[in-house]
Design a protein around this motif. Structure first.
Motif, PDB file in Angstrom:
ATOM      1  N   ASP A 290       0.830  -1.212   0.000  1.00  0.00           N
ATOM      2  CA  ASP A 290       0.000   0.000   0.000  1.00  0.00           C
ATOM      3  C   ASP A 290       0.862   1.258   0.000  1.00  0.00           C
ATOM      4  O   ASP A 290       0.541   2.252  -0.654  1.00  0.00           O
ATOM      5  CB  ASP A 290      -0.932   0.011   1.218  1.00  0.00           C
ATOM      6  CG  ASP A 290      -1.988  -1.078   1.151  1.00  0.00           C
ATOM      7  OD1 ASP A 290      -2.366  -1.467   0.021  1.00  0.00           O
ATOM      8  OD2 ASP A 290      -2.434  -1.543   2.218  1.00  0.00           O
TER       9      ASP A 290
ATOM     10  N   ASN B  81       0.889   4.002  -3.061  1.00  0.00           N
ATOM     11  CA  ASN B  81       0.672   5.420  -2.790  1.00  0.00           C
ATOM     12  C   ASN B  81       1.784   6.274  -3.408  1.00  0.00           C
ATOM     13  O   ASN B  81       1.539   7.343  -3.962  1.00  0.00           O
ATOM     14  CB  ASN B  81       0.607   5.651  -1.273  1.00  0.00           C
ATOM     15  CG  ASN B  81       0.003   6.995  -0.925  1.00  0.00           C
ATOM     16  OD1 ASN B  81      -1.035   7.379  -1.464  1.00  0.00           O
ATOM     17  ND2 ASN B  81       0.646   7.724  -0.028  1.00  0.00           N
TER      18      ASN B  81
ATOM     19  N   LYS C  69       1.791   7.333  -7.246  1.00  0.00           N
ATOM     20  CA  LYS C  69       1.134   8.569  -7.688  1.00  0.00           C
ATOM     21  C   LYS C  69       2.168   9.681  -7.861  1.00  0.00           C
ATOM     22  O   LYS C  69       2.033  10.547  -8.721  1.00  0.00           O
ATOM     23  CB  LYS C  69       0.071   8.988  -6.671  1.00  0.00           C
ATOM     24  CG  LYS C  69      -1.034   7.955  -6.476  1.00  0.00           C
ATOM     25  CD  LYS C  69      -1.880   8.297  -5.259  1.00  0.00           C
ATOM     26  CE  LYS C  69      -2.808   7.147  -4.891  1.00  0.00           C
ATOM     27  NZ  LYS C  69      -3.464   7.359  -3.581  1.00  0.00           N
TER      28      LYS C  69
END
Length: 251
Positions: free
Chosen positions: A46, A50, A53
Motif C-alpha cells: 500500500d 501510494n 502517484k
C-alpha cells in the motif's frame, strides 16, 4: 525512460520501503524501481502504491500471493524487466544493507568497464561488514570461500545479493532452470553466468546490517547454500550451458 531497473523484493518492509525508494530516486543517475511484494501483511504494498502517484513512470510493483521465496521473486522481476526493454537490471535489498549510493558503481562496472555481471562485494577488499555478530561474519565469509573452492569461480563474495546484470546475461540464462529459492539462488545465478562465459566483476562495498525490520536469514537458508553448491557443481558436468555471443569484429 531509464535504461536501468532496480528490483527490490519485499516482505514486511514498511519501515524501510519509502526511504529506500526516495533514496534511489534521489541519485544523480536515473534508476527505475520494481518492487516485488510477497503479500506483506504489514501494508508494504500500500505504501508503494501510494508512492506510485508521485513517481508514475519510475516506480512499479508486482504483488504476489504469500511468501514464494527470494529466487522466484527475482526471476519474476527479471522476466518483467526484460519484457519492458531494460538494458541493466539490478538486485537490491530493501533494508539499506545495500547502500543505494553504490548503484552507479555497479552500473559503471557493466556499462563502462567491461563487466557482464557486477557484484557488490563484501569480501574482495578484506571483510567489509558492519553490525553483524562475529559468528555470522565468519559463517558468511567461509561459506563464500567454500563456494569459490567448489565451483572454481574467481568471485570472493559468492553469496552476495547486490548485483547488476547486462540484459544479455538474463536473456542467455534459462531462467526457468534456476531452481533454488533462498540464498543458494544467488550462488546459482553467478555460477550459471560464469558457465555461460560471462565476465563477473566485483565492486567493493560496505555491507551494513539492517537497522529497521526483521531479517529473513535463518540456518536452513545457509544449509541450502552449502549443500546446493555441491549439487550445482555435480549437475554442471552433465549440462550444456548456452554461451555468451561473441561480438563480431566487423560489428
Amino acid at each position: 525512460m531509464s535504461d536501468s531497473i532496480v528490483i527490490i523484493p519485499t516482505y514486511n518492509e514498511k519501515e524501510n520501503v519509502e526511504n529506500i525508494i526516495r533514496t534511489v530516486f534521489g541519485l544523480e543517475k536515473e534508476f527505475n524501481i520494481l518492487i516485488v511484494d510477497d503479500g506483506s501483511p504489514d501494508g508494504t504494498a500500500d505504501i508503494v502504491k501510494n508512492l506510485q502517484k508521485e513517481f508514475p513512470n519510475r516506480l512499479f510493483i508486482i504483488e504476489r500471493e504469500g511468501k514464494l521465496g527470494l529466487g522466484t521473486a527475482y526471476i519474476c522481476g527479471f522476466k518483467w524487466s526484460l519484457e519492458q526493454g531494460y538494458g541493466y537490471i539490478f538486485e537490491m535489498d530493501a533494508d539499506f544493507s545495500h547502500n543505494p549510493n553504490d548503484l552507479p558503481k555497479l552500473y559503471a562496472a557493466c556499462a563502462e568497464q567491461g563487466g557482464d555481471v557486477a557484484v557488490g562485494s563484501r569480501y574482495c577488499n578484506g571483510v567489509n561488514v558492519v553490525n553483524w555478530p562475529l559468528g555470522r561474519v565468519l559463517m558468511s565469509y567461509f561459506a563464500s570461500t567454500y563456494v569459490r573452492f567448489v565451483t572454481g569461480m574467481n568471485v570472493h563474495d559468492t553469496t552476495a545479493g547486490f548485483k547488476c546484470y547486462r540484459r544479455e546475461v538474463l536473456e542467455t540464462i534459462d531462467l526457468d532452470r534456476i531452481h533454488f529459492k533462498g540464498y543458494a539462488f544467488q550462488i546459482e545465478m553467478k555460477f550459471t553466468a560464469y558457465k555461460c562465459g560471462f565476465k563477473i566483476k566485483e565492486v567493493p562495498i560496505i555491507f551494513i546490517n539492517r537497522v529497521l525490520g526483521t531479517s529473513k536469514m535463518n540456518s536452513s537458508i545457509f544449509g541450502e547454500a552449502l549443500f546446493g553448491v555441491l549439487q550445482l557443481k555435480w549437475s554442471s558436468f552433465f549440462r550444456k550451458y548456452p554461451q555468451k555471443k561473441q561480438k563480431s569484429l566487423n560489428a
